[in-house]
Design a protein around this motif. Sequence first.
Motif, PDB file in Angstrom:
ATOM      1  N   PRO A  91       0.819  -1.221   0.000  1.00  0.00           N
ATOM      2  CA  PRO A  91       0.000   0.000   0.000  1.00  0.00           C
ATOM      3  C   PRO A  91       0.850   1.267   0.000  1.00  0.00           C
ATOM      4  CG  PRO A  91       0.083  -0.917   2.205  1.00  0.00           C
ATOM      5  CD  PRO A  91       0.863  -1.853   1.309  1.00  0.00           C
ATOM      6  N   GLN A  92       1.286   1.677  -1.168  1.00  0.00           N
ATOM      7  CA  GLN A  92       2.086   2.890  -1.292  1.00  0.00           C
ATOM      8  C   GLN A  92       1.196   4.117  -1.110  1.00  0.00           C
ATOM      9  OE1 GLN A  92       3.955   2.642  -5.116  1.00  0.00           O
ATOM     10  NE2 GLN A  92       5.057   0.780  -4.609  1.00  0.00           N
ATOM     11  N   GLU A  97       5.126   6.542  -2.837  1.00  0.00           N
ATOM     12  CA  GLU A  97       6.194   6.415  -1.841  1.00  0.00           C
ATOM     13  C   GLU A  97       5.829   5.361  -0.808  1.00  0.00           C
ATOM     14  OE1 GLU A  97       6.185  10.405  -0.429  1.00  0.00           O
ATOM     15  OE2 GLU A  97       7.318  11.186  -2.146  1.00  0.00           O
ATOM     16  N   ILE A  98       6.832   4.940  -0.060  1.00  0.00           N
ATOM     17  CA  ILE A  98       6.640   3.968   1.015  1.00  0.00           C
ATOM     18  C   ILE A  98       6.241   4.725   2.277  1.00  0.00           C
ATOM     19  CG2 ILE A  98       7.761   2.191   2.414  1.00  0.00           C
ATOM     20  CD1 ILE A  98       7.442   1.437  -0.529  1.00  0.00           C
ATOM     21  N   GLY A  99       5.007   4.495   2.716  1.00  0.00           N
ATOM     22  CA  GLY A  99       4.508   5.134   3.931  1.00  0.00           C
ATOM     23  C   GLY A  99       4.491   4.149   5.091  1.00  0.00           C
ATOM     24  N   ARG A 126      -2.630   0.329  -4.050  1.00  0.00           N
ATOM     25  CA  ARG A 126      -3.150   1.567  -3.469  1.00  0.00           C
ATOM     26  C   ARG A 126      -4.666   1.604  -3.364  1.00  0.00           C
ATOM     27  NH1 ARG A 126       0.635   5.893  -6.512  1.00  0.00           N
ATOM     28  NH2 ARG A 126       1.550   4.076  -7.479  1.00  0.00           N
ATOM     29  N   PHE A 127      -5.359   1.123  -4.353  1.00  0.00           N
ATOM     30  CA  PHE A 127      -6.816   1.264  -4.362  1.00  0.00           C
ATOM     31  C   PHE A 127      -7.561  -0.059  -4.294  1.00  0.00           C
ATOM     32  CE2 PHE A 127      -5.078   4.937  -6.693  1.00  0.00           C
ATOM     33  CZ  PHE A 127      -5.476   5.938  -5.820  1.00  0.00           C
ATOM     34  N   GLN A 156      -7.718 -10.505  -4.191  1.00  0.00           N
ATOM     35  CA  GLN A 156      -8.001 -10.992  -5.543  1.00  0.00           C
ATOM     36  C   GLN A 156      -7.685  -9.924  -6.580  1.00  0.00           C
ATOM     37  OE1 GLN A 156     -12.019 -12.416  -6.120  1.00  0.00           O
ATOM     38  NE2 GLN A 156     -12.058 -11.467  -8.121  1.00  0.00           N
ATOM     39  N   ARG A 157      -7.897  -8.682  -6.249  1.00  0.00           N
ATOM     40  CA  ARG A 157      -7.717  -7.588  -7.194  1.00  0.00           C
ATOM     41  C   ARG A 157      -6.243  -7.356  -7.394  1.00  0.00           C
ATOM     42  NH1 ARG A 157     -12.297  -6.077  -8.512  1.00  0.00           N
ATOM     43  NH2 ARG A 157     -12.146  -4.001  -9.298  1.00  0.00           N
TER      44      ARG A 157
END
Length: 157
Positions: A91-92, A97-99, A126-127, A156-157
Amino acid sequence: MWTGFGVHRADSLRFSVGWNLWSAPFKSKAMPVHLGLDLGEKRVGVARSDEGGTFAEAVATVRYSSREFLLKQLQGYVDEIRPVKIVAGLPQTLRGEIGPSARRVLSLVDWLKPRIPAEWIFWDERFSTAEAEEVLLEANLGRKKRRRVLDALAAQR
């Protein structure tokens, strides 16, 4: 259907990106299968690819409170599915960026890698959870049922 403490199998509510009718009956050699993980703080969504690596199917949502419990649950899926690759969602931030969330995922994967033998790769997710929730809302699922399958569908996504 509940299969044990903290694990919800997605069998009762299948979400599949697609189905390849020709893949299963005509293949003589088994093709590589991938395992997808949406690694959250309390839950992990688990998905598997078809033998061609084209489509993904939600398998389960694993609730965990310790890394050891999570390892035991994931090891069961790895033994069953025998993936060649494990794809972990990273999850960028919106800037790529790496959070903090991505650092937590990287730390967990670093801990899991030596314990689960497979090639590990990361995927920008991300989404994925937001998209999965949108699909579930469009399907008019209640909040309780959405929560049970959200992470597996995101994987799955």
